[in-house]
Design a protein around this motif. Sequence first.
Motif, PDB file in Angstrom:
ATOM      1  N   PHE A 124      43.663  24.285  51.882  1.00 20.59           N
ATOM      2  CA  PHE A 124      42.595  23.405  52.368  1.00 20.59           C
ATOM      3  C   PHE A 124      41.247  23.833  51.793  1.00 20.59           C
ATOM      4  CE2 PHE A 124      45.832  23.820  55.640  1.00 20.59           C
ATOM      5  CZ  PHE A 124      46.124  22.505  55.951  1.00 20.59           C
ATOM      6  N   ILE A 125      40.437  22.835  51.477  1.00 21.79           N
ATOM      7  CA  ILE A 125      39.016  23.047  51.201  1.00 21.79           C
ATOM      8  C   ILE A 125      38.252  22.150  52.170  1.00 21.79           C
ATOM      9  CG2 ILE A 125      37.132  22.734  49.555  1.00 21.79           C
ATOM     10  CD1 ILE A 125      39.074  23.360  47.314  1.00 21.79           C
ATOM     11  N   VAL A 126      37.327  22.740  52.912  1.00 21.04           N
ATOM     12  CA  VAL A 126      36.585  22.012  53.939  1.00 21.04           C
ATOM     13  C   VAL A 126      35.241  21.557  53.381  1.00 21.04           C
ATOM     14  CG1 VAL A 126      35.379  22.263  56.144  1.00 21.04           C
ATOM     15  CG2 VAL A 126      37.704  23.152  55.875  1.00 21.04           C
ATOM     16  N   VAL A 131      42.258  27.997  55.523  1.00 23.00           N
ATOM     17  CA  VAL A 131      41.307  27.276  54.679  1.00 23.00           C
ATOM     18  C   VAL A 131      40.862  28.183  53.539  1.00 23.00           C
ATOM     19  CG1 VAL A 131      39.023  26.222  54.585  1.00 23.00           C
ATOM     20  CG2 VAL A 131      40.532  25.772  56.527  1.00 23.00           C
ATOM     21  N   SER A 132      40.980  27.696  52.319  1.00 26.43           N
ATOM     22  CA  SER A 132      40.662  28.517  51.154  1.00 26.43           C
ATOM     23  C   SER A 132      39.159  28.657  50.943  1.00 26.43           C
ATOM     24  CB  SER A 132      41.295  27.905  49.897  1.00 26.43           C
ATOM     25  OG  SER A 132      42.694  27.806  50.045  1.00 26.43           O
ATOM     26  N   ASN A 133      38.414  27.589  51.255  1.00 25.92           N
ATOM     27  CA  ASN A 133      36.979  27.622  50.995  1.00 25.92           C
ATOM     28  C   ASN A 133      36.322  26.479  51.762  1.00 25.92           C
ATOM     29  OD1 ASN A 133      34.496  28.276  49.919  1.00 25.92           O
ATOM     30  ND2 ASN A 133      35.286  28.459  47.814  1.00 25.92           N
ATOM     31  N   TYR A 134      35.044  26.568  51.954  1.00 25.61           N
ATOM     32  CA  TYR A 134      34.313  25.423  52.501  1.00 25.61           C
ATOM     33  C   TYR A 134      33.099  25.186  51.620  1.00 25.61           C
ATOM     34  CZ  TYR A 134      30.707  28.466  54.466  1.00 25.61           C
ATOM     35  OH  TYR A 134      29.689  29.362  54.620  1.00 25.61           O
ATOM     36  N   LEU A 135      32.800  23.923  51.462  1.00 27.78           N
ATOM     37  CA  LEU A 135      31.694  23.519  50.601  1.00 27.78           C
ATOM     38  C   LEU A 135      30.724  22.673  51.414  1.00 27.78           C
ATOM     39  CD1 LEU A 135      33.765  22.415  47.469  1.00 27.78           C
ATOM     40  CD2 LEU A 135      32.714  24.645  47.888  1.00 27.78           C
TER      41      LEU A 135
END
Length: 509
Positions: free
Chosen positions: A79-81, A99-103
């Motif tokens: 997941f990328i949020v 979650v791998s990362n959030y942007l």
Amino acid sequence: MLKVLIADDEPIMLEGLRFLVDWHKLGFEIYAEALDGEDALQLVEENCPHLIITDIRMPVIDGLALIEKVYTRFPDTKFIVLSGYADFQYAQQAMKFGVSNYLTKPLDETELESAVLAVAEDIRAEEERRALQRSILDRSRAETVSRLLMGDVRKEWVDKARSLLKLHEQSRIRCIYLACSNSEYSEQERVSLFQRLREAVDLNGLTDVSVHPFELGINRSGFILAVDSKESVLTIPLIDQFVSHIRKECGETFTFAISSEVRGVISLSRAYQEALTAEVCKFPSNLPRVYYYQDKIVEESPSIPEVTKTSLIQAINYGNVDAVRTLTLDLFMTLSSSEAWAAANLSTLKLEILQELAQQGADMENWSRRWFASPLPKNVGELKNSLLKEFLEAAEWTAREKGARIDDIVSAAEAYVKQHYQGKLQLQHVAEHLHVNAAHLGQRFKKQRGLAFNEYVHTVRITEAKKLLLRTEMKITEIAHMVGYSDPEQFGAKFKALTGVIPSSYKKG
């Protein structure tokens, strides 16, 4: 291509994500888009993607709930949020679901590309790790099957059969032995064959039937079918269906030789011998080049005399090359009347010999590959030459191994003397401790060390006595008893014989 699903309640964001980066260049393709979490969840259930890029705030099911639901069912999904600054707290909460990362919005092309590349790298690393684990597990399973086929039913392998193969005492088993007429049969074709077999099992609704492949040599392999059932499941009509399915998918390349249905993991070796016999004797069946073992015919047919077989195996175990040559030639005098039955009996005999070699530490996988690399010759003369060469090879290997073990035994005898020189030591006692013949040990000891066993004992004792004379204030009689001499006069005489001086003079220097 890796699949990616994007979910955001703003159509303009979906369009922006679609064109912000070159997805194909990154190794991904956008296979679906959703304007809310509910639609996204339905799309995931229909075709789960490798990566989901989702906004946190969405109607019906928000991004956080979507992540939790997908993670519960598909834990490998990444997941990328996408989040605004005000949603940072929610993004942190999502991290616990993988979650791998959030942007943060508005999106930056470089940040998105870096995040997607990181996900791709994680996916590839996980796939490589899983592939390695599968490879290790497959090798362990293959070795376990090979050991059991060769009759090695020690607890180690029976336990592995339970844990790795799910084979138990009550398992119903058939061994199916394959011979391939195509000399260019590749590894890829072999893998395809076993995939087709598993498909055949599934198509017949037998989800409880397990399939375990094994290899015996070039273009010759096979598989085990096993199931835990009180009733007979692996029937001939069912096996015929399997074979027909495989031939439909893979062509007419293979000959199938099939054992009877046996019970229990320790019966695998018998099933293997039956399959070998069926392949050589070519018992008739309803399908061409499919041979089922027929116990009644075997019982009524000639077999190798037990005394001949026992003598040959013993000669190989002793490394007696001359006896092996004579007994092998005698063996063919009893079998030459029936070429097929000669081959069948000798296939079984070869397996028994390999089992004996395994008990002496032979590499069974290597030996079985060489001995079963190609079909036995049908011509009795060629068969005799082939078997004689193999049996002599086994006898020569045993002779070399016995020589190496004797060398080890001499070293073991030396170590035993050094540990027990203070007590009564006799060659017979040491030989019994090492489970070898006393006369043979004595001869080998003198040949390798250049002195008799008893002389070696005296040498060890006097060496220890010299240390005590120089380092302690013990009396000479005490030292004599300490190093294993009950008679001080014998100690003095042996000390002088080995050192040139009496003990008291040695102590004075």
